[in-house]
Motif scaffolding. Sequence first.
Motif, short mmCIF file in Angstrom:
data_model
loop_
_atom_site.label_atom_id
_atom_site.label_comp_id
_atom_site.label_asym_id
_atom_site.label_seq_id
_atom_site.Cartn_x
_atom_site.Cartn_y
_atom_site.Cartn_z
N ASP A 156 0.78 -1.29 0.38
CA ASP A 156 0.17 -0.19 -0.58
C ASP A 156 1.26 1.52 -0.11
O ASP A 156 1.09 1.58 1.00
CB ASP A 156 -0.59 0.16 1.13
CG ASP A 156 -1.95 1.57 1.38
OD1 ASP A 156 -1.92 1.54 0.24
OD2 ASP A 156 -2.24 1.42 2.71
N ASP A 157 0.96 1.76 -0.97
CA ASP A 157 2.37 3.09 -1.38
C ASP A 157 1.62 4.13 -1.80
O ASP A 157 1.91 5.65 -1.69
CB ASP A 157 2.80 2.46 -2.93
CG ASP A 157 3.44 1.51 -2.99
OD1 ASP A 157 4.47 1.37 -1.65
OD2 ASP A 157 4.53 0.77 -3.17
N THR A 158 0.08 4.39 -0.64
CA THR A 158 -0.27 5.16 -0.17
C THR A 158 0.27 6.27 0.33
O THR A 158 0.57 5.90 1.82
CB THR A 158 -2.17 5.19 0.12
OG1 THR A 158 -2.72 4.68 -1.18
CG2 THR A 158 -2.63 6.18 0.07
N VAL A 159 0.11 8.05 0.16
CA VAL A 159 1.45 8.66 1.73
C VAL A 159 -0.46 9.18 2.46
O VAL A 159 -0.72 9.72 1.70
CB VAL A 159 2.02 9.54 0.87
CG1 VAL A 159 2.34 10.59 1.91
CG2 VAL A 159 3.15 8.84 0.10
N TYR A 160 -0.48 8.50 3.17
CA TYR A 160 -1.57 8.86 4.56
C TYR A 160 -1.79 10.56 4.96
O TYR A 160 -1.63 11.36 5.57
CB TYR A 160 -1.99 7.95 5.50
CG TYR A 160 -2.71 6.71 4.72
CD1 TYR A 160 -3.87 6.55 4.68
CD2 TYR A 160 -1.64 6.07 4.60
CE1 TYR A 160 -4.24 4.99 4.40
CE2 TYR A 160 -1.61 4.31 3.84
CZ TYR A 160 -3.48 4.26 3.42
OH TYR A 160 -4.28 3.50 2.80
N ALA A 161 -0.13 10.67 5.37
CA ALA A 161 0.64 12.11 6.00
C ALA A 161 1.69 12.85 5.88
O ALA A 161 2.17 11.60 5.29
CB ALA A 161 0.37 12.22 7.20
N ARG A 162 2.24 13.85 5.17
CA ARG A 162 3.28 13.81 5.80
C ARG A 162 3.35 14.96 5.94
O ARG A 162 2.54 15.75 7.02
CB ARG A 162 4.04 15.03 3.63
CG ARG A 162 3.58 13.99 2.34
CD ARG A 162 4.00 15.09 1.77
NE ARG A 162 2.97 14.51 0.49
CZ ARG A 162 3.52 12.84 -0.35
NH1 ARG A 162 4.57 12.58 0.39
NH2 ARG A 162 2.60 12.86 -1.04
N GLY A 163 5.20 14.97 6.60
CA GLY A 163 5.36 16.22 7.70
C GLY A 163 6.91 16.92 7.92
O GLY A 163 7.70 16.05 6.76
N ARG A 164 7.59 17.37 8.63
CA ARG A 164 8.58 17.98 8.85
C ARG A 164 9.07 18.41 10.38
O ARG A 164 7.93 19.24 10.82
CB ARG A 164 8.82 19.65 7.96
CG ARG A 164 8.93 19.52 6.56
CD ARG A 164 9.17 20.47 5.71
NE ARG A 164 8.88 21.77 6.06
CZ ARG A 164 7.64 21.88 5.41
NH1 ARG A 164 7.74 22.06 4.27
NH2 ARG A 164 7.12 23.40 6.15
N VAL A 165 10.22 17.78 10.76
CA VAL A 165 10.33 18.53 12.04
C VAL A 165 11.73 19.21 11.58
O VAL A 165 12.96 18.83 11.31
CB VAL A 165 10.58 17.30 12.86
CG1 VAL A 165 10.97 17.54 13.88
CG2 VAL A 165 9.55 16.27 13.09
N THR A 166 12.17 20.09 12.67
CA THR A 166 13.36 20.68 12.60
C THR A 166 13.80 20.78 13.56
O THR A 166 12.58 20.23 15.33
CB THR A 166 12.88 22.42 12.39
OG1 THR A 166 12.68 22.64 11.54
CG2 THR A 166 14.56 22.93 12.54
N LEU A 167 15.23 19.43 13.89
CA LEU A 167 15.77 19.43 14.87
C LEU A 167 17.02 20.44 15.41
O LEU A 167 17.61 20.89 14.14
CB LEU A 167 16.18 17.87 15.24
CG LEU A 167 14.96 17.07 15.05
CD1 LEU A 167 15.09 16.49 13.60
CD2 LEU A 167 15.29 16.16 15.80
N VAL A 168 17.03 20.85 16.69
CA VAL A 168 18.85 21.25 17.50
C VAL A 168 19.91 20.46 17.47
O VAL A 168 19.03 20.29 18.74
CB VAL A 168 18.89 22.50 17.30
CG1 VAL A 168 17.45 22.40 19.53
CG2 VAL A 168 19.54 23.72 17.73
N ALA A 169 20.83 20.45 17.52
CA ALA A 169 21.67 19.93 18.52
C ALA A 169 22.01 20.36 19.64
O ALA A 169 22.30 21.50 19.72
CB ALA A 169 23.03 20.00 17.65
N TYR A 170 21.87 20.09 20.77
CA TYR A 170 22.00 20.44 21.97
C TYR A 170 23.16 19.81 23.19
O TYR A 170 22.92 18.32 22.66
CB TYR A 170 20.84 20.49 22.82
CG TYR A 170 20.15 21.03 23.46
CD1 TYR A 170 19.77 21.96 23.48
CD2 TYR A 170 20.39 20.76 24.84
CE1 TYR A 170 19.41 23.27 24.84
CE2 TYR A 170 20.14 21.90 25.72
CZ TYR A 170 19.49 22.67 25.74
OH TYR A 170 19.13 23.88 26.50
N ASP A 171 23.91 20.80 23.39
CA ASP A 171 24.95 20.32 24.52
C ASP A 171 24.37 19.73 25.81
O ASP A 171 24.33 21.02 26.13
CB ASP A 171 26.27 21.58 24.30
CG ASP A 171 26.95 20.66 25.85
OD1 ASP A 171 26.77 20.25 26.40
OD2 ASP A 171 28.48 21.50 25.11
#
Length: 156
Positions: free
Chosen positions: A107-122
Motif C-alpha cells: 500500500d504505497d498510499t501516503v496518508y500523511a506528510r510532515g517536517r520536523v526541525t531539530l537542533v543539536a544540543y549540548d
Amino acid sequence: MTLLPDVPDVATLYPITVRWSDMDAYAHVNNVQYLRFFEEARVYAFKHWFGQERDLINEGMLVVSQAIDYLLPLEFAYAPARVAVWCCDVGAASFELGYAVAGPEGDDTVYARGRVTLVAYDLDVQRPRRLGEAERAALQAVSGERPVLRGDRVRG
C-alpha cells in the motif's frame, strides 16, 4: 529506493507498528500518533545514518518545530505501516527532516506528510551546539527535496 510518491530516493523506510490503541473514535489512527511514528522512525534513522557507536539522541538533540499534513485516514492493519524519513535542510546547529507515512507493504498510499526541525544540543551546558562535520556529511548523504505542506502555500 522508495516507491512512495513525492518521496526522494535517499529516504529510508522504516516499518512502524500501528497499535489498536492508536485508533480514535472514528477507527482511524489518531492525529497525535503520527508524531510518535515520526519519532520512532527518527530513532531508527539516527542509528542507521550516524552509526551504532554514535548516538545523537544521547549527545543531545531537541525538536524545535513540527508540521504535519493529514492526507487520508489511516486504518488499523496487522502489518506495520511504513514511515519514510530523510533530511531536507542542514543549518549550522539545526536540521530539518521530511517524513511520509504510508500503509503496509503493498500500500504505497501516503496518508500523511510532515517536517520536523531539530537542533543539536549540548546537554552539559544546556544550549544549542554546532553540528560537526561528520554529522553534516551524514545528513547531506540522505538529503532530498523538502516535502511541500499545505501551510507552505502563499495565500493571495
